[in-house]
Write a protein that holds these residues in place. Sequence first.
Motif, PDB file in Angstrom:
ATOM      1  N   VAL A  15     -26.101 -41.399 -52.903  1.00 19.75           N
ATOM      2  CA  VAL A  15     -25.308 -42.323 -52.096  1.00 19.75           C
ATOM      3  C   VAL A  15     -24.226 -43.001 -52.939  1.00 19.75           C
ATOM      4  N   ARG A  16     -24.560 -43.364 -54.189  1.00 19.09           N
ATOM      5  CA  ARG A  16     -23.565 -44.088 -54.986  1.00 19.09           C
ATOM      6  C   ARG A  16     -22.375 -43.228 -55.385  1.00 19.09           C
ATOM      7  N   ASP A  17     -22.526 -41.903 -55.282  1.00 15.76           N
ATOM      8  CA  ASP A  17     -21.412 -41.012 -55.617  1.00 15.76           C
ATOM      9  C   ASP A  17     -20.536 -40.683 -54.405  1.00 15.76           C
ATOM     10  N   LEU A  18     -20.929 -41.198 -53.230  1.00 19.88           N
ATOM     11  CA  LEU A  18     -20.124 -40.955 -52.021  1.00 19.88           C
ATOM     12  C   LEU A  18     -19.008 -41.980 -51.931  1.00 19.88           C
ATOM     13  N   PRO A  19     -17.855 -41.605 -51.326  1.00 23.85           N
ATOM     14  CA  PRO A  19     -16.824 -42.607 -51.054  1.00 23.85           C
ATOM     15  C   PRO A  19     -17.403 -43.696 -50.147  1.00 23.85           C
ATOM     16  N   TYR A  20     -16.829 -44.887 -50.251  1.00 23.27           N
ATOM     17  CA  TYR A  20     -17.399 -46.049 -49.563  1.00 23.27           C
ATOM     18  C   TYR A  20     -17.552 -45.826 -48.057  1.00 23.27           C
ATOM     19  N   GLY A  21     -16.547 -45.198 -47.436  1.00 14.77           N
ATOM     20  CA  GLY A  21     -16.609 -44.952 -45.993  1.00 14.77           C
ATOM     21  C   GLY A  21     -17.825 -44.103 -45.618  1.00 14.77           C
ATOM     22  N   LYS A  22     -18.131 -43.126 -46.481  1.00 16.47           N
ATOM     23  CA  LYS A  22     -19.293 -42.276 -46.208  1.00 16.47           C
ATOM     24  C   LYS A  22     -20.591 -43.048 -46.428  1.00 16.47           C
ATOM     25  N   GLN A  23     -20.577 -43.983 -47.376  1.00 13.67           N
ATOM     26  CA  GLN A  23     -21.774 -44.814 -47.565  1.00 13.67           C
ATOM     27  C   GLN A  23     -22.064 -45.603 -46.292  1.00 13.67           C
ATOM     28  N   ARG A  24     -20.990 -46.114 -45.674  1.00 12.74           N
ATOM     29  CA  ARG A  24     -21.199 -46.861 -44.423  1.00 12.74           C
ATOM     30  C   ARG A  24     -21.731 -45.939 -43.325  1.00 12.74           C
ATOM     31  N   LEU A  25     -21.297 -44.674 -43.348  1.00 10.04           N
ATOM     32  CA  LEU A  25     -21.818 -43.717 -42.369  1.00 10.04           C
ATOM     33  C   LEU A  25     -23.298 -43.432 -42.611  1.00 10.04           C
ATOM     34  N   VAL A  26     -23.698 -43.423 -43.887  1.00 12.18           N
ATOM     35  CA  VAL A  26     -25.127 -43.226 -44.177  1.00 12.18           C
ATOM     36  C   VAL A  26     -25.935 -44.398 -43.602  1.00 12.18           C
ATOM     37  N   GLU A  27     -25.370 -45.603 -43.669  1.00 13.18           N
ATOM     38  CA  GLU A  27     -26.044 -46.751 -43.032  1.00 13.18           C
ATOM     39  C   GLU A  27     -26.265 -46.506 -41.546  1.00 13.18           C
ATOM     40  N   ILE A  28     -25.216 -45.994 -40.880  1.00 10.91           N
ATOM     41  CA  ILE A  28     -25.344 -45.715 -39.446  1.00 10.91           C
ATOM     42  C   ILE A  28     -26.387 -44.620 -39.227  1.00 10.91           C
ATOM     43  N   ALA A  29     -26.391 -43.624 -40.130  1.00 14.24           N
ATOM     44  CA  ALA A  29     -27.379 -42.537 -40.018  1.00 14.24           C
ATOM     45  C   ALA A  29     -28.802 -43.087 -40.141  1.00 14.24           C
ATOM     46  N   VAL A  30     -28.993 -44.023 -41.072  1.00 19.39           N
ATOM     47  CA  VAL A  30     -30.321 -44.636 -41.249  1.00 19.39           C
ATOM     48  C   VAL A  30     -30.733 -45.352 -39.962  1.00 19.39           C
ATOM     49  N   ALA A  31     -29.780 -46.085 -39.367  1.00 19.13           N
ATOM     50  CA  ALA A  31     -30.093 -46.801 -38.126  1.00 19.13           C
ATOM     51  C   ALA A  31     -30.436 -45.809 -37.011  1.00 19.13           C
ATOM     52  N   LEU A  32     -29.679 -44.706 -36.918  1.00 18.34           N
ATOM     53  CA  LEU A  32     -29.926 -43.708 -35.868  1.00 18.34           C
ATOM     54  C   LEU A  32     -31.276 -43.011 -36.063  1.00 18.34           C
ATOM     55  N   ALA A  33     -31.671 -42.868 -37.329  1.00 14.05           N
ATOM     56  CA  ALA A  33     -32.943 -42.201 -37.618  1.00 14.05           C
ATOM     57  C   ALA A  33     -34.119 -42.976 -37.017  1.00 14.05           C
ATOM     58  N   LEU A  34     -33.921 -44.252 -36.764  1.00 13.66           N
ATOM     59  CA  LEU A  34     -34.987 -45.060 -36.162  1.00 13.66           C
ATOM     60  C   LEU A  34     -35.021 -44.906 -34.634  1.00 13.66           C
ATOM     61  N   ARG A  35     -34.175 -44.020 -34.097  1.00 13.07           N
ATOM     62  CA  ARG A  35     -34.116 -43.721 -32.651  1.00 13.07           C
ATOM     63  C   ARG A  35     -33.993 -44.972 -31.790  1.00 13.07           C
ATOM     64  N   PRO A  36     -32.934 -45.734 -32.021  1.00 11.37           N
ATOM     65  CA  PRO A  36     -32.797 -46.999 -31.307  1.00 11.37           C
ATOM     66  C   PRO A  36     -32.341 -46.826 -29.862  1.00 11.37           C
ATOM     67  N   LYS A  37     -32.659 -47.821 -29.030  1.00  9.88           N
ATOM     68  CA  LYS A  37     -32.083 -47.915 -27.685  1.00  9.88           C
ATOM     69  C   LYS A  37     -30.786 -48.693 -27.742  1.00  9.88           C
TER      70      LYS A  37
END
Length: 249
Positions: free
Chosen positions: A145-167
Amino acid sequence: MAPVIETRGLFRQFGALTVADNISFRLEPGARHALIGPNGAGKTTFVNMLTGVLAPTSGTILLGGEDVTSCSVAARVRRGLGRTFQISALFPSLPALDNIALAIAERDGVALGLWKPASRRTAVTDETVSILDRLGLGADVRTRVRDLPYGKQRLVEIAVALALRPKVLLLDEPAAGVPSIESGRILDVLAQLPGEIAVLIIEHDMDLVFRFAQRITVLVQGRVLIEGTPQDIAADQGVRDVYLGESHG
Ligand SMILES: Nc1ncnc2c1ncn2[C@@H]1O[C@H](COP(=O)(O)OP(=O)(O)OP(=O)(O)O)[C@@H](O)[C@H]1O
Ligand SMILES: [Mg+2]
């Protein structure tokens, strides 16, 4: 249908400062809703109360029609409340793949150990890769993650949130600090989020807000100044006075 999130008469004081002042708010199923307002208006405080990080001084919070005002963060996540985590909540020295896999393990309540059957690990890996693929991170699964550009790091955050299968997904400034060359990608991802997930976004970038949101709530000094369609908000003189320039008129 009951709103996904509802607050009734929410107050929060910090000492003498009232940061949430009688906020009554509804987030409808599948909504694309933005919460805007000047710095210090109380937007993050409001989201922290929704997620359970911060207790309201008084008032009620309902998720899917059930009172969760005194429920823990974890109990709210189990009821489908997803949020983006701060960058610091990611594991920067682990690949994007492992960050998502850990979120899935948390969701399923299992420790991710080598003793897990290979089939289980394969299923988690498949799900992880598919989430990252959907966010356009398919080529980055093995990158730390630390080697990704900042914008992609923020996308990984969204991916983590989506992995929790939110409503419902609460996004507190998902494009903050992201150079404009990368922020278009975040908007694309937001536009492609599954329609059944209700999204509440806090964002200062008005172009992003007006392109994304179907409803907008304006918070000023802890109080809801107005809520309406983007057209209502753009046309409102009170909003112009406190917040917007003339650029969306
Ligand atoms: N833990 C705290 N203790 C005391 N005051 C706080 C605390 N957290 C926030 N505040 C104050 O509450 C007010 C609202 O802060 P908040 O972070 O919710 O605003 P915001 O709308 O998210 O602003 P920004 O757009 O800058 O992110 C501010 O005046 C802030 O200083
Ligand atoms: Mg904030």
